[in-house]
Design an enzyme around this catalytic site. Structure first.
Site, PDB file in Angstrom:
ATOM      1  N   ARG A   1      -9.887   0.558   8.880  1.00  0.00           N
ATOM      2  CA  ARG A   1      -9.497  -0.818   9.204  1.00  0.00           C
ATOM      3  C   ARG A   1     -10.588  -1.576   9.939  1.00  0.00           C
ATOM      4  O   ARG A   1     -10.392  -2.733  10.289  1.00  0.00           O
ATOM      5  CB  ARG A   1      -8.258  -0.780  10.087  1.00  0.00           C
ATOM      6  CG  ARG A   1      -6.943  -1.114   9.365  1.00  0.00           C
ATOM      7  CD  ARG A   1      -5.866  -0.964  10.380  1.00  0.00           C
ATOM      8  NE  ARG A   1      -4.646  -1.616  10.175  1.00  0.00           N
ATOM      9  CZ  ARG A   1      -3.539  -1.029   9.730  1.00  0.00           C
ATOM     10  NH1 ARG A   1      -3.570   0.212   9.302  1.00  0.00           N
ATOM     11  NH2 ARG A   1      -2.422  -1.684   9.706  1.00  0.00           N
TER      12      ARG A   1
ATOM     13  N   LYS B   1       0.836  -1.218   0.000  1.00  0.00           N
ATOM     14  CA  LYS B   1       0.000   0.000   0.000  1.00  0.00           C
ATOM     15  C   LYS B   1       0.868   1.264   0.000  1.00  0.00           C
ATOM     16  O   LYS B   1       0.585   2.204  -0.736  1.00  0.00           O
ATOM     17  CB  LYS B   1      -0.936   0.022   1.225  1.00  0.00           C
ATOM     18  CG  LYS B   1      -1.880  -1.167   1.310  1.00  0.00           C
ATOM     19  CD  LYS B   1      -2.895  -1.009   2.431  1.00  0.00           C
ATOM     20  CE  LYS B   1      -2.282  -1.070   3.816  1.00  0.00           C
ATOM     21  NZ  LYS B   1      -1.737  -2.403   4.179  1.00  0.00           N
TER      22      LYS B   1
ATOM     23  N   ARG C   1      -0.657  -9.262  13.435  1.00  0.00           N
ATOM     24  CA  ARG C   1      -1.181  -8.168  12.595  1.00  0.00           C
ATOM     25  C   ARG C   1      -2.041  -8.725  11.461  1.00  0.00           C
ATOM     26  O   ARG C   1      -3.088  -8.156  11.133  1.00  0.00           O
ATOM     27  CB  ARG C   1      -0.027  -7.321  12.044  1.00  0.00           C
ATOM     28  CG  ARG C   1       0.591  -6.436  13.118  1.00  0.00           C
ATOM     29  CD  ARG C   1       1.980  -5.965  12.726  1.00  0.00           C
ATOM     30  NE  ARG C   1       1.994  -5.115  11.558  1.00  0.00           N
ATOM     31  CZ  ARG C   1       3.084  -4.908  10.808  1.00  0.00           C
ATOM     32  NH1 ARG C   1       4.221  -5.497  11.093  1.00  0.00           N
ATOM     33  NH2 ARG C   1       3.026  -4.097   9.770  1.00  0.00           N
TER      34      ARG C   1
ATOM     35  N   ARG D   1      11.110  -0.529  11.815  1.00  0.00           N
ATOM     36  CA  ARG D   1       9.838  -0.698  12.527  1.00  0.00           C
ATOM     37  C   ARG D   1       9.884  -1.955  13.383  1.00  0.00           C
ATOM     38  O   ARG D   1      10.050  -3.049  12.858  1.00  0.00           O
ATOM     39  CB  ARG D   1       8.683  -0.790  11.515  1.00  0.00           C
ATOM     40  CG  ARG D   1       8.252   0.548  10.971  1.00  0.00           C
ATOM     41  CD  ARG D   1       7.098   0.420  10.020  1.00  0.00           C
ATOM     42  NE  ARG D   1       5.953  -0.294  10.580  1.00  0.00           N
ATOM     43  CZ  ARG D   1       4.771  -0.383   9.979  1.00  0.00           C
ATOM     44  NH1 ARG D   1       4.593   0.209   8.815  1.00  0.00           N
ATOM     45  NH2 ARG D   1       3.781  -1.045  10.531  1.00  0.00           N
TER      46      ARG D   1
HETATM   47  P1  AMP Z   1       0.488   0.323   9.525  1.00  0.00           P
HETATM   48  O1  AMP Z   1       1.613   1.277   9.421  1.00  0.00           O
HETATM   49  O2  AMP Z   1      -0.691   0.724   8.699  1.00  0.00           O
HETATM   50  O3  AMP Z   1       0.896  -1.102   9.302  1.00  0.00           O
HETATM   51  O4  AMP Z   1      -0.033   0.379  11.060  1.00  0.00           O
HETATM   52  C1  AMP Z   1       0.813   0.027  12.138  1.00  0.00           C
HETATM   53  C2  AMP Z   1      -0.035  -0.187  13.383  1.00  0.00           C
HETATM   54  O5  AMP Z   1      -0.724   1.031  13.714  1.00  0.00           O
HETATM   55  C3  AMP Z   1      -1.132  -1.227  13.251  1.00  0.00           C
HETATM   56  O6  AMP Z   1      -0.653  -2.537  13.538  1.00  0.00           O
HETATM   57  C4  AMP Z   1      -2.146  -0.757  14.301  1.00  0.00           C
HETATM   58  O7  AMP Z   1      -1.717  -1.090  15.613  1.00  0.00           O
HETATM   59  C5  AMP Z   1      -2.036   0.760  14.168  1.00  0.00           C
HETATM   60  N1  AMP Z   1      -3.003   1.314  13.183  1.00  0.00           N
HETATM   61  C6  AMP Z   1      -2.700   1.942  12.016  1.00  0.00           C
HETATM   62  N2  AMP Z   1      -3.802   2.344  11.376  1.00  0.00           N
HETATM   63  C7  AMP Z   1      -4.858   1.936  12.143  1.00  0.00           C
HETATM   64  C8  AMP Z   1      -6.272   2.029  12.010  1.00  0.00           C
HETATM   65  N3  AMP Z   1      -6.852   2.605  10.939  1.00  0.00           N
HETATM   66  N4  AMP Z   1      -7.042   1.500  13.004  1.00  0.00           N
HETATM   67  C9  AMP Z   1      -6.489   0.921  14.091  1.00  0.00           C
HETATM   68  N5  AMP Z   1      -5.148   0.781  14.269  1.00  0.00           N
HETATM   69  C10 AMP Z   1      -4.336   1.287  13.310  1.00  0.00           C
END
Ligand code: AMP
Length: 190
Positions: free
Chosen positions: A89, A14, A146, A134
């Site tokens: 999400r 993404k 995740r 990360r």
């Molecule tokens: P990402 O960078 O999108 O993989 O997000 C990393 C982490 O941030 C995820 O594993 C969640 O813990 C949190 N997170 C990011 N976006 C959301 C969302 N829209 N709703 C809930 N948690 C989120």
């Protein structure tokens, strides 16, 4: 106005494809993961609370991410459009996004989903973890958590947009350029 949701499990590509789309269409990129990491880096109380959940691979509460998106929509009223990456999400987030956009006389144009099998995701994320720094990309158990959160809470969001006739899924495995070309053709016919 072009308002896209780029959808898919962690590691689907993404972020990479968002960068390509933004360059072509001049959209504002709204990644809730990036916004949360910025809060963590700034040491805010929201960031500290979110970090506890993110370190376990668990979603943060809907109200937290909805609030962040609301602020960004208010700050960018003159935007050519938005690309939502990693948001919504949950179905509750998708419903909240629809009403936030409606209050600005806007709506989602299309959700584009990048489809990638779980084994491939794990390998990609472990590889990304070597350079991304990360912590949630460096541990296989956390990656599985995740993906499990995605399957249980996030996958149903696809149906939400499908019911509105706004869902297109594409194969997220292949050359980045080829996947981008498919995304462009979806955007052009939306
Ligand atoms: P990402 O960078 O999108 O993989 O997000 C990393 C982490 O941030 C995820 O594993 C969640 O813990 C949190 N997170 C990011 N976006 C959301 C969302 N829209 N709703 C809930 N948690 C989120």
């Amino acid at each position: 106005m072009l308002n896209l949701v780029l959808f898919g499990p962690p590691g689907a590509g993404k972020g990479t494809q968002s960068a390509n789309i933004i360059q072509k269409y001049g959209l504002i990129h709204l990644s809730t993961g990036d916004l949360l990491r910025a809060e963590i880096n700034a040491g805010t109380s929201l960031g500290l609370e979110a970090k506890k959940l993110m370190d376990q691979g668990i979603l943060v509460p809907d109200a937290v991410v909805i609030g962040m998106i609301e602020n960004k929509l208010n700050e960018n009223k003159a935007a050519a459009g938005f690309i939502f990456d990693g948001f919504p999400r949950t179905v509750a987030q998708a419903e909240a996004l629809d009403s936030l956009l409606a209050s600005h006389d806007l709506s989602i144009t299309q959700m584009i989903a990048l489809e990638v099998a779980e084994e491939e995701l794990t390998q990609r994320l472990l590889e990304r973890g070597k350079s991304s720094g990360r912590p949630d990309d460096q541990n296989e158990e956390l990656i599985r958590k995740r993906v499990q959160e995605y399957t249980e809470k996030t996958a149903p969001v696809a149906g939400y947009y499908a019911n509105q006739g706004k869902f297109t899924g594409i194969n997220g495995v292949g050359e980045i350029e080829e996947i981008f070309d498919q995304i462009l053709s979806i955007i052009e016919r939306s």
